[in-house]
Design a protein around this motif. Structure first.
Motif, PDB file in Angstrom:
ATOM      1  N   TYR A  53     -11.772   1.618 -19.078  1.00  0.00           N
ATOM      2  CA  TYR A  53     -10.862   1.446 -17.950  1.00  0.00           C
ATOM      3  C   TYR A  53     -11.076   0.102 -17.257  1.00  0.00           C
ATOM      4  N   ALA A  54     -12.328  -0.283 -17.071  1.00  0.00           N
ATOM      5  CA  ALA A  54     -12.635  -1.574 -16.434  1.00  0.00           C
ATOM      6  C   ALA A  54     -12.093  -2.726 -17.272  1.00  0.00           C
ATOM      7  N   THR A  55     -12.201  -2.611 -18.579  1.00  0.00           N
ATOM      8  CA  THR A  55     -11.686  -3.654 -19.463  1.00  0.00           C
ATOM      9  C   THR A  55     -10.174  -3.721 -19.395  1.00  0.00           C
ATOM     10  N   ILE A  56      -9.522  -2.571 -19.374  1.00  0.00           N
ATOM     11  CA  ILE A  56      -8.059  -2.505 -19.269  1.00  0.00           C
ATOM     12  C   ILE A  56      -7.599  -3.228 -17.990  1.00  0.00           C
ATOM     13  N   CYS A  57      -8.313  -2.983 -16.900  1.00  0.00           N
ATOM     14  CA  CYS A  57      -7.953  -3.601 -15.613  1.00  0.00           C
ATOM     15  C   CYS A  57      -8.170  -5.107 -15.617  1.00  0.00           C
ATOM     16  N   ARG A  58      -9.128  -5.591 -16.409  1.00  0.00           N
ATOM     17  CA  ARG A  58      -9.400  -7.031 -16.477  1.00  0.00           C
ATOM     18  C   ARG A  58      -8.348  -7.786 -17.275  1.00  0.00           C
ATOM     19  N   PHE A  59      -7.593  -7.095 -18.103  1.00  0.00           N
ATOM     20  CA  PHE A  59      -6.612  -7.739 -18.975  1.00  0.00           C
ATOM     21  C   PHE A  59      -5.216  -7.149 -18.772  1.00  0.00           C
ATOM     22  N   PRO A  60      -4.620  -7.339 -17.588  1.00  0.00           N
ATOM     23  CA  PRO A  60      -3.293  -6.754 -17.324  1.00  0.00           C
ATOM     24  C   PRO A  60      -2.189  -7.365 -18.188  1.00  0.00           C
ATOM     25  N   GLU A  61      -2.443  -8.534 -18.757  1.00  0.00           N
ATOM     26  CA  GLU A  61      -1.440  -9.154 -19.630  1.00  0.00           C
ATOM     27  C   GLU A  61      -1.426  -8.504 -21.020  1.00  0.00           C
ATOM     28  N   MET A  62      -2.468  -7.734 -21.334  1.00  0.00           N
ATOM     29  CA  MET A  62      -2.577  -7.089 -22.651  1.00  0.00           C
ATOM     30  C   MET A  62      -2.295  -5.588 -22.608  1.00  0.00           C
ATOM     31  N   PHE A  63      -2.625  -4.941 -21.477  1.00  0.00           N
ATOM     32  CA  PHE A  63      -2.545  -3.491 -21.384  1.00  0.00           C
ATOM     33  C   PHE A  63      -1.773  -3.054 -20.149  1.00  0.00           C
ATOM     34  N   THR A  64      -1.138  -1.902 -20.252  1.00  0.00           N
ATOM     35  CA  THR A  64      -0.469  -1.308 -19.105  1.00  0.00           C
ATOM     36  C   THR A  64      -0.831   0.165 -19.042  1.00  0.00           C
ATOM     37  N   LYS A  65      -0.785   0.728 -17.838  1.00  0.00           N
ATOM     38  CA  LYS A  65      -1.085   2.145 -17.647  1.00  0.00           C
ATOM     39  C   LYS A  65       0.210   2.857 -17.265  1.00  0.00           C
ATOM     40  N   GLU A  66       0.561   3.880 -18.028  1.00  0.00           N
ATOM     41  CA  GLU A  66       1.768   4.654 -17.743  1.00  0.00           C
ATOM     42  C   GLU A  66       1.497   6.129 -17.982  1.00  0.00           C
ATOM     43  N   ALA A  67       1.749   6.953 -16.983  1.00  0.00           N
ATOM     44  CA  ALA A  67       1.635   8.402 -17.094  1.00  0.00           C
ATOM     45  C   ALA A  67       0.277   8.832 -17.671  1.00  0.00           C
ATOM     46  N   GLY A  68      -0.793   8.190 -17.211  1.00  0.00           N
ATOM     47  CA  GLY A  68      -2.130   8.575 -17.649  1.00  0.00           C
ATOM     48  C   GLY A  68      -2.528   8.060 -19.009  1.00  0.00           C
ATOM     49  N   ARG A  69      -1.694   7.236 -19.598  1.00  0.00           N
ATOM     50  CA  ARG A  69      -1.979   6.686 -20.931  1.00  0.00           C
ATOM     51  C   ARG A  69      -2.019   5.160 -20.853  1.00  0.00           C
ATOM     52  N   ILE A  70      -2.820   4.577 -21.725  1.00  0.00           N
ATOM     53  CA  ILE A  70      -2.925   3.126 -21.831  1.00  0.00           C
ATOM     54  C   ILE A  70      -2.008   2.699 -22.971  1.00  0.00           C
ATOM     55  N   MET A  71      -1.239   1.654 -22.722  1.00  0.00           N
ATOM     56  CA  MET A  71      -0.307   1.131 -23.727  1.00  0.00           C
ATOM     57  C   MET A  71      -0.575  -0.355 -23.925  1.00  0.00           C
ATOM     58  N   LEU A  72      -0.328  -0.838 -25.138  1.00  0.00           N
ATOM     59  CA  LEU A  72      -0.441  -2.270 -25.428  1.00  0.00           C
ATOM     60  C   LEU A  72       0.819  -2.979 -24.984  1.00  0.00           C
ATOM     61  N   MET A  73       0.661  -4.168 -24.422  1.00  0.00           N
ATOM     62  CA  MET A  73       1.822  -4.975 -24.036  1.00  0.00           C
ATOM     63  C   MET A  73       2.042  -6.103 -25.029  1.00  0.00           C
ATOM     64  N   ILE A  74       1.139  -6.278 -25.979  1.00  0.00           N
ATOM     65  CA  ILE A  74       1.255  -7.377 -26.937  1.00  0.00           C
ATOM     66  C   ILE A  74       1.721  -6.871 -28.280  1.00  0.00           C
TER      67      ILE A  74
END
Length: 68
Positions: A47-68
Motif C-alpha cells: 500500500y505504501a508503494t502504491i501511494c508513492r507512485f500515483p502515476e502508475m497505480f490507482t485505487k478503485e473500490a478496494g482494488r489496485i489497478m495499473l494506470m500504465i
C-alpha cells in the motif's frame, strides 16, 4: 527486483484489479522481492508503494489497478 517492479509484474500477469493482500501474497509466493531483513512483503508495504507512485497505480473500490 524493486517492490514497485514486482507489483507491476504481478498485476500484468493477473490482468485485473487486486487487493494489497493478493499482491503481497503473489510477490511472496514467487519470491519477486526480498526485504533486507528477510521477512515477507506485507500488504502495508504494498500500500505504501502504491501511494508513492500515483502515476502508475490507482485505487478503485478496494482494488489496485495499473494506470500504465
Amino acid at each position: 527486483m524493486k517492490i514497485e517492479e514486482a507489483i507491476v509484474y504481478v498485476m500484468v500477469k493477473r490482468n485485473g484489479g487486486m487487493t494489497t493482500d493478493q499482491i503481497a501474497d503473489a510477490i511472496n509466493r514467487h519470491r519477486l522481492h526480498l526485504r533486507k531483513d528477510g521477512q515477507p512483503v506485507t500488504s502495508k508495504q504494498v500500500y505504501a508503494t502504491i501511494c508513492r507512485f500515483p502515476e502508475m497505480f490507482t485505487k478503485e473500490a478496494g482494488r489496485i489497478m495499473l494506470m500504465i
